[in-house]
Design an enzyme around this catalytic site. Structure first.
Site, short mmCIF file in Angstrom:
data_model
loop_
_atom_site.label_atom_id
_atom_site.label_comp_id
_atom_site.label_asym_id
_atom_site.label_seq_id
_atom_site.Cartn_x
_atom_site.Cartn_y
_atom_site.Cartn_z
N SER A 112 0.80 -1.22 0.00
CA SER A 112 0.00 0.00 0.00
C SER A 112 0.84 1.27 0.00
O SER A 112 0.29 2.36 -0.16
CB SER A 112 -0.94 0.01 1.21
N LYS B 112 -5.89 3.73 8.85
CA LYS B 112 -5.00 4.69 8.19
C LYS B 112 -5.58 6.10 8.24
O LYS B 112 -4.86 7.07 8.49
CB LYS B 112 -4.77 4.25 6.75
#
Length: 826
Positions: free
Chosen positions: A693, A736
């Site tokens: 990611s 996140k």
């Protein structure tokens, strides 16, 4: 003092004192549980300080002392605590041992009576008077002596501990009194009986008492001999190891004691009747009980079979608790114990609703996955309380043996059932809530794989007939509500994960932490520390200050510790006589806890080209990562540092290949890599990092370093990059985004396919951040990089786009995250 018996001699010449007819003052040595008869020998171990002093003085003097038995076991007996009749003795030998004790040999001389105490220091001395025996040599006395010697001879013949020569020595004694004393000294009598014989001055009475004692002893020896003969006739080679046990059994039978084995069998049979076992289990229990009745009670297999039957009887085969199907009550209990966690609460209420319509509905297998400190274990206890079920918890952390789950087979010594069976027995119900904690911490080695053993336990289609290796009969686990917990699911085998309904517990927001602290943490801290009478309180802003500046976690454990420390320090000041404010303000937090430990909501500044901010998911919550890139002269080298994993390294390679393929689009010399090296570093090098990611963040940092264009401040990004420049979806978006919010990030660039996951993010967080969905790396660069200096007429890489133009999602209309999405470790 420890007495050691020794046979006296027939003609031992004891050194008599000068005068045995008049009272005299002698040293008195009290002894515990020991009597010495005249002309008998007594070895003693002496350790008491007074006794050692007494013996030293006796040896230095006339070597004479008097032995009197104590009435109790006192270390320093008083004059009243010793008997009034004792024995005058000579010290024959004294040996000093290395530990300071003495080993002494004494010989009795005559019976004496305690007339009066002369002194008690430094040891006991007393005036003693000789006691004259009432002796005669008439016909009755001779008959008593003859009867005594005949009984004594029979006892010697059956007793293996006394030598045969003792009979001849007894016959050689010069008088009836000496004969009685000699025989009494050889018998193992209780101290009270020996003292009674010593105090009996009438020789006829003493002989009569000895004859009765010998008659009892002879009966005991004859019964023992008879028992030995009976046992010896039934012994064979296989039974030799049970000789002592059979002797004990024969003794109990001779004494007429009850049959304990039959009593145990009857008790087990009654327990089997009361257990209401299923037919197949009852059949096995009856078969094992019949086998137990044929096994000797002394055999090792008897204990194994009995323990197995006790386990079968202890299992709650027919014991259940009724579920509380009141949805309002269940909702109230869950809300009372936990704030938020709506997904889990709704799932439990759904289960209760189904149970109202179908009593035998299949019980779900739930898995709570989330960072530490988010309330997974305590939530299981709350669910059990809401349902009215018993609660059992079994930690799986570090379990490496398959037998811990399925039990050991009964062929092994010390075998026991597995943790599942033990937990069910502990609960006392066949339908408890069984929590398997830390299922992601299971291990595996040569002893087996516990995770594989759990496949049957956690499969609703199979666990109705779970077979433990120890019980070896089917156990119905279909009614057990299994709840497992894990910090992250990557280590859980796919087959096991597929059997569980995973419900993710994500990081708490600041608002949630504030509410939980006010509703649960502070009241519990005050109660557990006994601070109710102090009237302490913590303002909301003070709690938030602790959250932002003194903790950095997804859960609540550190927050609870810091708040507890805050209140304890205030209580300490009050206990020391101070008068601190009872209401804790943000200023008091700084005063009590010192400098801030974390930066809180402070965005990481981008102050030069080659820097970009990425977002990472960890098992303990989200984090903001800084990616740094720099160019240096070299020869086509890509250096990657910061303890990066293989997946992240491959993402960097893919990003560099895409940049080289599209270098012209950004005004980069296509041959730049021929004479340059590119170094990419992720700070915090002690922490391992991996996952795809960070791909677009790596690419953005490289382009920034190559073009000299800085990345806009306040922008963080997450997304996987492909070789053709596509941006693929990632997992763990909520953690996140929460990490970005804590760091003060204003814009988050994310893959377009992750827009549906924004529903999981709290409304207040969504409203404070601009989300920029992208499909291509070129879009990421247009949003993230600052435009070129105005002096440049040509824009590198296309027209720059202000991230403020990115769409801010409507907090109430975003789609849900697809079920089954697994957040990777990145």
């Amino acid at each position: 003092m420890t007495p050691r018996a020794k046979k006296p001699g027939a003609g031992d010449g004891a050194r008599a004192p000068d005068d045995l007819t008049t009272p005299r003052v002698v040293r008195v040595l009290p002894v515990r549980g020991t009597v010495v008869f005249p002309f008998g020998l007594l070895p003693l171990g002496v350790g008491r300080e007074k006794s050692v002093h007494l013996l030293n003085d006796a040896v230095a003097g006339d070597r004479t002392l008097a032995i009197f038995m104590q009435r109790d076991d006192a270390e320093d007996p008083t004059p009243e605590a010793i008997h009034r009749v004792g024995t005058l003795c000579n010290v024959l030998r004294l040996v000093r041992l290395p530990d300071g004790q003495l080993s002494v040999m004494l010989q009795g001389v005559a019976r004496v009576g305690l007339a009066e105490i002369a002194s008690t220091t430094p040891y006991l001395t007393a005036r003693v008077a000789p006691l004259v025996e009432v002796d005669s040599d008439d016909i009755k006395t001779q008959a008593l002596v003859k009867a005594l010697l005949e009984q004594f001879e029979k006892v010697i013949a059956l007793s293996p501990n006394v030598p045969d020569e003792a009979v001849a020595t007894a016959r050689a004694q010069p008088s009836a009194g000496r004969t009685g004393d000699f025989v009494a000294s050889l018998l193992e009598l209780p101290p009270a009986d020996r003292q009674s014989l010593l105090e009996t001055l009438d020789v006829k009475q003493r002989l009569q008492a000895l004859i009765e004692i010998l008659a009892r002893e002879l009966q005991v020896l004859e019964v023992g001999h008879k028992i030995q003969e009976q046992v010896r006739e039934t012994l064979d080679e296989r039974q030799k190891e049970f000789v002592l046990r059979q002797q004990l059994e024969a003794i109990q039978k001779e004494l007429g004691e009850g049959d304990e084995t039959r009593h145990e069998l009857d008790e087990l049979k009654a327990r089997i009747e009361a257990a209401k076992m299923p037919p197949e289990v009852r059949k096995e229990a009856d078969r094992e009980l019949a086998r137990l009745a044929r096994i000797p009670a002394q055999a090792a297999e008897y204990t194994v079979a009995r323990t197995y039957l006790e386990w079968l009887c202890d299992m709650p085969w027919a014991v259940t608790t009724d579920d509380d199907l009141d949805l309002k009550h269940a909702r109230a209990v869950l809300d009372e114990d936990h704030y938020g966690l709506e997904k889990i609460k709704e799932r439990i209420l759904e289960y209760l609703a189904v149970r109202r319509f179908k009593r035998d509905a299949r019980t779900p297998i739930l898995c709570f996955a989330g960072p530490p400190g988010t309330g997974k274990t305590s939530l299981g206890q709350s669910i059990a309380r809401a349902l009215g079920r018993k609660f059992v918890r079994q930690s799986l952390g570090g379990v490496r043996d398959e037998a811990e789950i399925r039990g050991h087979r009964r062929t092994y010594i010390g075998a026991l059932p597995g943790n599942i069976v033990r937990g069910i027995r502990q609960a006392g119900s066949r339908n408890p809530l069984f929590m398997l904690d830390e299922i992601d911490k299971l291990g595996a080695d040569f002893r087996g794989d516990p995770a594989s053993a759990l496949l049957e336990v956690l499969d609703p289609a199979q666990n109705h007939a779970f077979v433990d290796h120890y019980l070896d009969v089917p156990l119905d686990l279909a009614q057990v509500l299994f709840v497992t917990t894990a910090n992250y699911l990557d280590p859980v085998p796919p087959a096991l994960r597929d059997r569980m309904e995973v419900i993710e517990l994500t990081s708490y927001t600041e608002a949630e932490k504030l509410e939980i602290a006010k509703r649960h943490l502070l009241p519990r801290i005050i109660r557990e520390n006994g601070l109710e009478t102090l009237g302490l309180s913590v303002e909301d802003e003070a709690i938030l200050k602790v959250v932002r500046e003194y903790t950095s976690e997804a859960g609540l454990r550190n927050l609870e510790r810091e708040l507890a420390g805050l209140l304890r320090r205030t209580a300490k000041q009050i206990a020391e006589g101070g008068d601190p404010p009872r209401a804790i303000t943000p200023d008091r937090v700084r005063e009590l806890m010192g400098p801030r430990q974390f930066q809180g909501e402070t965005a990481i500044r981008i102050d030069q080209p080659g820097q970009a901010l990425g977002l990472a998911w960890t098992p303990v919550g989200g984090e903001v990562l800084t990616v740094e890139a720099t160019i240096m002269p070299g020869s086509k080298q890509l250096q990657l540092t910061g303890q990066l994993g293989d997946i992240m390294k491959e993402s960097a390679q893919a990003a560099l290949s895409w940049i080289r393929a599209h270098a012209g689009d950004f005004g980069i010399d296509p041959g730049f890599f021929e004479s340059a090296d590119l170094h990419v570093h992720l700070p915090a090098g002690a922490i391992a990092k991996d996952g795809p990611s960070a791909g677009i963040a790596l690419c953005t940092a490289m382009v920034s370093a190559l073009t000299g264009r800085k990345v806009r401040s306040g922008i963080a990004m997450t997304g996987e990059i492909t070789l053709l420049g596509r941006v693929l979806p990632i997992g763990g978006l909520k953690e996140k985004v929460l990490a970005a919010h804590r760091a003060g990030i204003r814009t988050v660039i994310l893959p377009s396919e992750n827009q549906k996951d924004l529903e999981e993010i709290p409304v207040d967080i969504r409203a404070s951040i601009i989300f920029a969905p992208v499909d291509r790396v070129s879009q990421v660069l247009m949003l993230a990089l600052e435009p070129e200096a105005p002096a440049d007429d040509e824009a590198v890489g296309g027209e720059a786009t202000d991230p403020s133009s990115a769409r801010r999602p409507d907090p109430g209309t975003v789609a849900a995250r697809p079920r089954g999405t697994r957040p990777p470790r990145r």
